[in-house]
Design an enzyme around this catalytic site. Structure first.
Site, PDB file in Angstrom:
ATOM      1  N   THR A  81       0.818  -1.224   0.000  1.00 39.76           N
ATOM      2  CA  THR A  81       0.000   0.000   0.000  1.00 39.76           C
ATOM      3  C   THR A  81       0.845   1.265   0.000  1.00 39.76           C
ATOM      4  OG1 THR A  81      -1.755  -1.107   1.201  1.00 39.76           O
ATOM      5  CG2 THR A  81      -1.738   1.274   1.344  1.00 39.76           C
TER       6      THR A  81
ATOM      7  N   ASP B 289       1.517  -6.397  -4.688  1.00 44.34           N
ATOM      8  CA  ASP B 289       0.687  -6.407  -3.482  1.00 44.34           C
ATOM      9  C   ASP B 289       1.183  -7.637  -2.726  1.00 44.34           C
ATOM     10  OD1 ASP B 289      -2.638  -5.706  -2.692  1.00 44.34           O
ATOM     11  OD2 ASP B 289      -1.560  -7.357  -1.762  1.00 44.34           O
TER      12      ASP B 289
ATOM     13  N   ASP C 267      -0.033  -7.111   4.449  1.00 38.73           N
ATOM     14  CA  ASP C 267      -0.796  -8.366   4.530  1.00 38.73           C
ATOM     15  C   ASP C 267       0.067  -9.583   4.869  1.00 38.73           C
ATOM     16  OD1 ASP C 267      -3.119  -7.041   4.030  1.00 38.73           O
ATOM     17  OD2 ASP C 267      -3.275  -7.619   1.916  1.00 38.73           O
TER      18      ASP C 267
END
Ligand code: ASP
Length: 344
Positions: free
Chosen positions: A15, A59, A92
């Protein structure tokens, strides 16, 4: 230290460097140079920053052992020229990567700090700047002629943690990580305060050794009331499987049904290493404390003690990759090798 610290900034994605896709509105990774331009404050930090980026930032939901090897190789190649490493990474899977790197980087004697953010760097309310700037400052700290931090750690929202002790516990709050079974290594307030007695020190001063063999034949199964025998059987018969990490209740407890014990016996006959870890965020496995873990103890399940599931996965992949003797796997797994679990 007397000279300016040289820090290698490794951008993997996450992010911190994302922008909104005009068409879908979803966040996606953007280019590293754009990221650096958004943080002119980096020029004010009293250290030399070199940077390297994944060719295609990701990501971190797409993280995998091949990428871990990429990061470890970048650190290996830049090791002698740098005093510390800051890895920009999505939140994550940051705890998985921190755990994996801790095992892969044997005899590490310099800081490797993972950080990222909950909001992109371009967002007015971003947490990215503080995380990144403080991570770099911590990576530059020296004490008594050596780097203050000599382990893989994770910096997020004013706290530095031992990386292989962390879990991501919140998808909303800026305080996204915690370390339930080990205290923070440092806290950032008006001053940067280290808890010296909690810092990891390599057992011997030897040249760094980077281990790149990781075996992915590992499964995690979280038990729940009503779990079926067929699910268990399907998993233990998975082609190539070598380690089954069982997430049990509380202090390592599970159902006492005959079918369950039989399946575990079968799994052992098939040659699987079965590791008992707790589903609880804090505390650990003590087989034999309750009747509901007695048979697991008799079956000689491996105790994950107070290890996190993230770290258990990484340790299992690492030990399998090391071709550890089958008969020694249990005792080696139950011994802390990078501060990832308590001694008892
Ligand atoms: N999905 C993002 C990632 O892990 C979330 C984040 O960076 O915080 O890459």
């Amino acid at each position: 230290m007397g000279k300016r610290a040289r820090i290698l900034l490794i951008y993997t994605g996450g992010t911190i460097g994302m922008v909104k896709d005009y068409e879908t509105g979803a966040l996606k990774a953007f280019n590293f140079d754009q990221l650096l331009q958004r943080i002119p404050e980096l020029n004010q930090i009293d250290c030399e920053i070199n940077s390297v980026s994944f060719e295609k930032p990701i990501d971190s939901s797409n993280m995998n052992p091949a990428y871990w090897v990429n990061i470890a190789t970048i650190i290996e190649e830049g090791y002698n020229e740098h005093d510390g490493f800051v890895v920009l990474h999505g939140s994550d899977t940051m705890s998985y990567t921190a755990s994996a790197l801790s095992f892969m980087l044997e005899h590490l004697a310099k800081p490797v700090i993972l950080t990222g953010s909950q909001l992109p760097i371009g967002d007015l309310r971003t947490d990215a700047k503080e995380n990144l700037i403080t991570a770099i400052q911590i990576a530059s700290l020296w004490q008594d002629g050596e780097p203050l931090i000599q382990e893989v750690s994770l910096y997020f929202e004013y706290k530095l943690y031992r990386g292989n002790r962390t879990i991501k516990m919140n998808a909303e709050h800026f305080e996204a990580f915690t370390s339930p079974n080990y205290p923070p290594l440092m806290e950032s307030g008006v001053h940067l305060k280290a808890q010296s007695s909690f810092l990891y020190r390599p057992k011997s001063k030897r040249k760094i050794k980077v281990h790149k063999q990781l075996d992915r034949n590992v499964a995690v199964l979280k038990i729940f009331p009503g779990i079926t025998k067929s699910l268990f059987e399907a998993i233990i018969h998975t082609d190539g499987l070598r380690v089954l990490i069982l997430e049990t209740y509380g202090a390592g407890n599970a159902m006492t049904d005959d079918w369950f014990i039989k399946v575990l016996k079968n799994a052992k006959k098939l040659g699987l290493h079965i590791i008992n870890v707790t589903q609880c965020a804090g505390g650990g496995v003590v087989m034999g404390q309750y009747e509901t873990s007695e048979s697991l103890k008799q079956l000689q399940l491996i105790s994950g003690k107070d290890i996190t599931t993230e770290s258990a996965i990484a340790k299992a992949m690492y030990l399998l990759g090391q071709n550890v003797d089958k008969d020694l796997f249990k005792s080696i797994f139950e011994t802390p090798i990078r501060g990832e679990m308590s001694q008892n």
